[in-house]
Design a protein around this motif. Structure first.
Motif, mmCIF file in Angstrom:
data_model
loop_
_atom_site.group_PDB
_atom_site.id
_atom_site.type_symbol
_atom_site.label_atom_id
_atom_site.label_comp_id
_atom_site.label_asym_id
_atom_site.label_seq_id
_atom_site.Cartn_x
_atom_site.Cartn_y
_atom_site.Cartn_z
ATOM 1 N N ALA A 119 0.841 -1.192 0.000
ATOM 2 C CA ALA A 119 0.000 0.000 0.000
ATOM 3 C C ALA A 119 0.878 1.244 0.000
ATOM 4 C CB ALA A 119 -0.914 0.008 1.211
ATOM 5 N N LEU A 120 0.370 2.328 -0.543
ATOM 6 C CA LEU A 120 1.068 3.601 -0.526
ATOM 7 C C LEU A 120 0.027 4.702 -0.382
ATOM 8 C CD1 LEU A 120 1.983 4.821 -4.076
ATOM 9 C CD2 LEU A 120 0.499 2.879 -3.712
ATOM 10 N N LEU A 121 0.494 5.897 -0.189
ATOM 11 C CA LEU A 121 -0.425 7.018 -0.102
ATOM 12 C C LEU A 121 -0.734 7.514 -1.501
ATOM 13 C CD1 LEU A 121 0.993 9.037 2.926
ATOM 14 C CD2 LEU A 121 -0.867 7.376 2.874
ATOM 15 N N GLY A 122 -2.009 7.539 -1.841
ATOM 16 C CA GLY A 122 -2.436 8.008 -3.140
ATOM 17 C C GLY A 122 -2.390 9.523 -3.233
ATOM 18 N N ARG A 126 -4.791 9.266 0.902
ATOM 19 C CA ARG A 126 -5.298 8.039 1.517
ATOM 20 C C ARG A 126 -4.471 6.840 1.071
ATOM 21 N NH1 ARG A 126 -11.410 7.336 0.049
ATOM 22 N NH2 ARG A 126 -10.636 7.993 -1.988
ATOM 23 N N PRO A 127 -4.429 5.774 1.880
ATOM 24 C CA PRO A 127 -3.737 4.562 1.435
ATOM 25 C C PRO A 127 -4.389 4.015 0.173
ATOM 26 C CG PRO A 127 -4.216 4.467 3.784
ATOM 27 C CD PRO A 127 -4.961 5.642 3.240
ATOM 28 N N ALA A 128 -3.576 3.567 -0.760
ATOM 29 C CA ALA A 128 -4.098 3.058 -2.024
ATOM 30 C C ALA A 128 -3.232 1.910 -2.511
ATOM 31 C CB ALA A 128 -4.131 4.167 -3.076
ATOM 32 N N LEU A 174 -3.509 2.164 6.830
ATOM 33 C CA LEU A 174 -2.084 2.005 6.586
ATOM 34 C C LEU A 174 -1.366 2.270 7.902
ATOM 35 C CD1 LEU A 174 0.262 1.565 4.631
ATOM 36 C CD2 LEU A 174 0.219 4.006 4.130
ATOM 37 N N SER A 175 -0.639 1.277 8.394
ATOM 38 C CA SER A 175 0.028 1.417 9.677
ATOM 39 C C SER A 175 1.162 2.432 9.591
ATOM 40 C CB SER A 175 0.582 0.068 10.134
ATOM 41 O OG SER A 175 -0.458 -0.855 10.361
ATOM 42 N N PRO A 176 1.318 3.277 10.612
ATOM 43 C CA PRO A 176 2.448 4.213 10.617
ATOM 44 C C PRO A 176 3.763 3.445 10.554
ATOM 45 C CG PRO A 176 0.842 4.764 12.322
ATOM 46 C CD PRO A 176 0.457 3.420 11.788
ATOM 47 N N GLY A 177 4.757 4.047 9.941
ATOM 48 C CA GLY A 177 6.061 3.410 9.823
ATOM 49 C C GLY A 177 6.690 3.716 8.488
ATOM 50 N N ARG A 180 7.778 1.514 1.328
ATOM 51 C CA ARG A 180 8.384 1.808 0.033
ATOM 52 C C ARG A 180 7.588 2.893 -0.692
ATOM 53 N NH1 ARG A 180 9.002 -3.891 -2.840
ATOM 54 N NH2 ARG A 180 7.145 -4.320 -1.585
ATOM 55 N N SER A 181 8.281 3.700 -1.459
ATOM 56 C CA SER A 181 7.642 4.795 -2.191
ATOM 57 C C SER A 181 7.667 4.501 -3.685
ATOM 58 C CB SER A 181 8.375 6.112 -1.915
ATOM 59 O OG SER A 181 7.893 7.141 -2.754
#
Length: 251
Positions: A119-122, A126-128, A174-177, A180-181
């Motif tokens: 998952a990543l931030l869209g 938001r997580p996407a 999405l858990s904090p931490g 990968r980007s």
């Protein structure tokens, strides 16, 4: 996910429902007429309120955060969950157009192929999931699929007797931490390699105030937040995904 992971889980409500934990439901049968008759054996991270609580290996000491085993009243268990697994023949898979890969069943777009479960931030914060489009041998990056629009994940893998299809619920959080980007991904172009790592922080809006999220335990269905100088648990069912705000910085 392998067949060994197809275990049963449930949400265990302890202390009158004030603390909710995701626990594994074991298939142990209590002795008829014994003190545990009518109870269910569970394993989880320190299931507070369990009767006859003991260490999972039945020898080590109890410590917070470590899996332990205990007997609980089945009335305190809810949201029973067991991943679904089926195996179809290769002939049936070919007729149905089933190919190995990871997919998400979404509310608005149907079944969408995604790049693993990463998952990543869209663009909207938001997580996407990294949604994929195009042929299997030349996928392109589609519009990111927000994880709160995904109902479940579907993994298709080749096994000895055909294709294995395993479905599991998708978490909208999405858990904090450090994650990968994929900042260089461009819709309509082939997926690009990771561009590094980002540190994701999260805050949740409670009673009109943002509180920093310490961690999210999806299996325990619990979010831990900083509140009044302490880290306290909150059941995920009481927090909507739209109340969580994310921010990322280079790791």
């Amino acid at each position: 996910m392998s067949p060994a992971d197809l275990r049963a889980f449930a949400t265990f409500d302890a202390h009158g429902g004030k603390v909710s934990k995701r626990v594994e439901v074991l298939d142990h049968e209590p002795t008829a007429g014994g003190p545990h008759e009518g109870l269910v054996a569970v394993r989880g991270e320190h299931p507070l309120g369990a009767l006859d609580e003991r260490a999972a290996d039945e020898s080590g000491p109890l410590s917070r955060g470590e899996p332990v085993v205990g007997w609980v009243d089945p009335a305190t268990l809810r949201d029973w969950y067991r991943p679904d697994r089926v195996v179809v023949s290769r002939l049936e898979a070919r007729r149905s157009g089933i190919v190995p890969g990871t997919y998400a069943d979404s509310r608005g777009r149907g079944r969408v192929r995604i790049d693993g479960q990463e998952a990543l931030l869209g663009p909207d914060g938001r997580p996407a999931f990294r949604a994929l489009a195009g042929p299997d041998d030349a996928p392109v990056v589609d519009v990111p699929l927000p994880t709160d629009q995904a109902v479940r994940l579907v993994r298709v893998a080749a096994v000895h007797d055909g294709l294995e299809i395993v479905t599991t619920p998708a978490s909208p959080y999405l858990s904090p931490g450090v994650h990968r980007s994929y900042a260089d991904d461009v819709p309509g172009l082939p997926p690009r390699a990771s561009t590094g790592r980002v540190r994701v922080a999260a805050s949740v809006l409670l009673d009109g105030t943002l509180h920093e999220v310490d961690r999210i335990d999806e299996r325990a269905a619990t979010m831990w937040v900083h509140r009044d100088g302490a880290v306290v648990p909150i059941a995920l069912r009481a927090v909507g995904p739209d109340l969580v705000r994310y921010r990322s910085t280079p790791a």
